[in-house]
Design an enzyme around this catalytic site. Sequence first.
Site, PDB file in Angstrom:
ATOM      1  N   PRO A 171       0.780  -1.252   0.000  1.00  0.00           N
ATOM      2  CA  PRO A 171       0.000   0.000   0.000  1.00  0.00           C
ATOM      3  C   PRO A 171       0.808   1.297   0.000  1.00  0.00           C
ATOM      4  O   PRO A 171       0.806   2.060   0.970  1.00  0.00           O
ATOM      5  CB  PRO A 171      -0.831  -0.134   1.270  1.00  0.00           C
ATOM      6  CG  PRO A 171       0.053  -0.905   2.192  1.00  0.00           C
ATOM      7  CD  PRO A 171       0.767  -1.902   1.310  1.00  0.00           C
ATOM      8  N   CYS A 172       1.452   1.586  -1.116  1.00  0.00           N
ATOM      9  CA  CYS A 172       2.278   2.797  -1.198  1.00  0.00           C
ATOM     10  C   CYS A 172       1.444   4.075  -1.127  1.00  0.00           C
ATOM     11  O   CYS A 172       1.985   5.140  -0.842  1.00  0.00           O
ATOM     12  CB  CYS A 172       3.153   2.765  -2.443  1.00  0.00           C
ATOM     13  SG  CYS A 172       2.273   2.519  -3.977  1.00  0.00           S
ATOM     14  N   HIS A 173       0.133   3.970  -1.332  1.00  0.00           N
ATOM     15  CA  HIS A 173      -0.709   5.162  -1.195  1.00  0.00           C
ATOM     16  C   HIS A 173      -0.755   5.652   0.255  1.00  0.00           C
ATOM     17  O   HIS A 173      -1.117   6.786   0.514  1.00  0.00           O
ATOM     18  CB  HIS A 173      -2.131   4.894  -1.711  1.00  0.00           C
ATOM     19  CG  HIS A 173      -2.847   3.836  -0.949  1.00  0.00           C
ATOM     20  ND1 HIS A 173      -2.634   2.482  -1.166  1.00  0.00           N
ATOM     21  CD2 HIS A 173      -3.771   3.910   0.043  1.00  0.00           C
ATOM     22  CE1 HIS A 173      -3.400   1.784  -0.344  1.00  0.00           C
ATOM     23  NE2 HIS A 173      -4.099   2.633   0.398  1.00  0.00           N
TER      24      HIS A 173
END
Length: 151
Positions: free
Chosen positions: A104-106
Site C-alpha cells: 500500500p504505497c498510497h
Amino acid sequence: MSQDDEWQGSKGKEQRLPVFAETCRWLDIYFGGREPGFVPPYQEKNATPFRQVVLNIVANIPYGRVTTYGEIAQEAARRLDKPRMSAQAVGGAVGWNPICLIIPCHRVIGAKGTLTGYGGGMMNKIALLRLEGHRVTEKGISSGVTDWVKW
C-alpha cells in the site's frame, strides 16, 4: 488458429489459479471499504535488497494508517544497520513498487501530511486514502495522531 493461440499455446487457456481467486476476494473486500484481514500471496521480482526492505516496511502499514517517507527512512536505516537513510531514496523505492494496493504505497505521505506523487495518479491516491477513512484534500491529509504509524 489465431496468432494469439499460436503465441500463447496451452497457456492461453483460462486458468483458475488460487492466487487470482484470493486477490479478487481481497480486492472485493478492500473496495467494499473494509480491511481484508489477509494479504494475497505475491512475489517481488527484481527488487534490490534496499527496495525489498522498503517494500516490506510499506507492506506492513496497517489499513487506515499512514506514515511518511522520513519515518520509513528511519526504519530502513535501523533494519539495514545504517546511521541514516535518505527520504528521497525511500521515495524512489516506493515509486518502484510493482504491486500497488497490495503493497500500500498510497499510505506513504510527505512530511506534515502533504501529499506527494503516486504512480496511479494523485486523484487515485486521494480516493484510496478517503476509502480508508482519512480526511484528505488536494493539499494533504488531516488525520489524528492515532492514524500515523511510527516504528
